[in-house]
Design a protein around this motif. Structure first.
Motif, PDB file in Angstrom:
ATOM      1  N   VAL A  13      60.829  76.325 -19.042  1.00  0.00           N
ATOM      2  CA  VAL A  13      59.625  76.206 -18.222  1.00  0.00           C
ATOM      3  C   VAL A  13      59.351  74.720 -17.992  1.00  0.00           C
ATOM      4  O   VAL A  13      59.214  73.960 -18.947  1.00  0.00           O
ATOM      5  N   LEU A  14      59.324  74.333 -16.731  1.00  0.00           N
ATOM      6  CA  LEU A  14      59.227  72.916 -16.401  1.00  0.00           C
ATOM      7  C   LEU A  14      57.989  72.685 -15.538  1.00  0.00           C
ATOM      8  O   LEU A  14      57.923  73.162 -14.400  1.00  0.00           O
ATOM      9  N   GLU A  15      57.011  71.952 -16.073  1.00  0.00           N
ATOM     10  CA  GLU A  15      55.834  71.610 -15.281  1.00  0.00           C
ATOM     11  C   GLU A  15      56.049  70.218 -14.691  1.00  0.00           C
ATOM     12  O   GLU A  15      56.401  69.290 -15.422  1.00  0.00           O
ATOM     13  N   VAL A  16      55.850  70.091 -13.373  1.00  0.00           N
ATOM     14  CA  VAL A  16      56.150  68.818 -12.710  1.00  0.00           C
ATOM     15  C   VAL A  16      55.011  68.436 -11.770  1.00  0.00           C
ATOM     16  O   VAL A  16      54.208  69.278 -11.367  1.00  0.00           O
ATOM     17  N   GLU A  26      61.683  70.609  -1.813  1.00  0.00           N
ATOM     18  CA  GLU A  26      61.762  69.144  -1.984  1.00  0.00           C
ATOM     19  C   GLU A  26      61.296  68.724  -3.387  1.00  0.00           C
ATOM     20  O   GLU A  26      61.870  67.825  -3.995  1.00  0.00           O
ATOM     21  N   ILE A  27      60.277  69.376  -3.872  1.00  0.00           N
ATOM     22  CA  ILE A  27      59.767  69.053  -5.216  1.00  0.00           C
ATOM     23  C   ILE A  27      60.846  69.369  -6.259  1.00  0.00           C
ATOM     24  O   ILE A  27      61.073  68.597  -7.188  1.00  0.00           O
ATOM     25  N   SER A  28      61.538  70.472  -6.074  1.00  0.00           N
ATOM     26  CA  SER A  28      62.598  70.833  -7.040  1.00  0.00           C
ATOM     27  C   SER A  28      63.670  69.748  -7.065  1.00  0.00           C
ATOM     28  O   SER A  28      64.161  69.374  -8.132  1.00  0.00           O
ATOM     29  N   HIS A  29      64.016  69.215  -5.902  1.00  0.00           N
ATOM     30  CA  HIS A  29      65.059  68.175  -5.844  1.00  0.00           C
ATOM     31  C   HIS A  29      64.616  66.905  -6.569  1.00  0.00           C
ATOM     32  O   HIS A  29      65.415  66.272  -7.255  1.00  0.00           O
TER      33      HIS A  29
END
Ligand code: FES
Length: 108
Positions: A13-16, A26-29
């Motif tokens: 689980v990755l909070e960004v 785009e956020i994932s990249h």
């Protein structure tokens, strides 16, 4: 700045941070999350497919017909699937939670 959470295939689980106006693809990249986005966001692939937590799915705009058509080609399609390039970050989407296709969905 708004935040969003990715649930990766391995369950991580990755909070960004999620800058306003950027798409989920785009956020994932920016954060090295494994979403391809082969067509660069022009609705010509389905490699940016994400599965939304149902409460968030309800909050999004209706899908365009072109998005429906591309989603039909997506791997591991779910009722709350969307294309990540079509979800643009807004203040209202602060806290958004999406899973990558193939991830075990914690809300199921
Ligand atoms: Fe190709 Fe989203 S990146 S449809």
């Amino acid at each position: 700045m708004p935040k969003m959470t990715f649930i990766e295939k391995n369950g991580n689980v990755l909070e960004v941070e999620a800058p306003l106006g950027l798409s989920v693809m785009e956020i994932s990249h920016k954060h090295g999350v494994d979403i391809e986005g082969a067509c660069g966001g022009c609705l010509a692939c389905a490699t940016c497919h994400v599965v939304l937590r149902p409460d968030w799915y309800e909050k999004l705009n209706e899908k365009k017909e072109e998005e429906e058509d591309m989603l039909d080609l997506a791997f591991d399609l779910k009722k709350t699937s969307r294309l990540g390039c079509q979800i643009l970050m807004t203040e209202e989407l602060d806290g958004l939670v999406v899973a990558l296709p193939g991830a075990k969905l914690p809300w199921e």
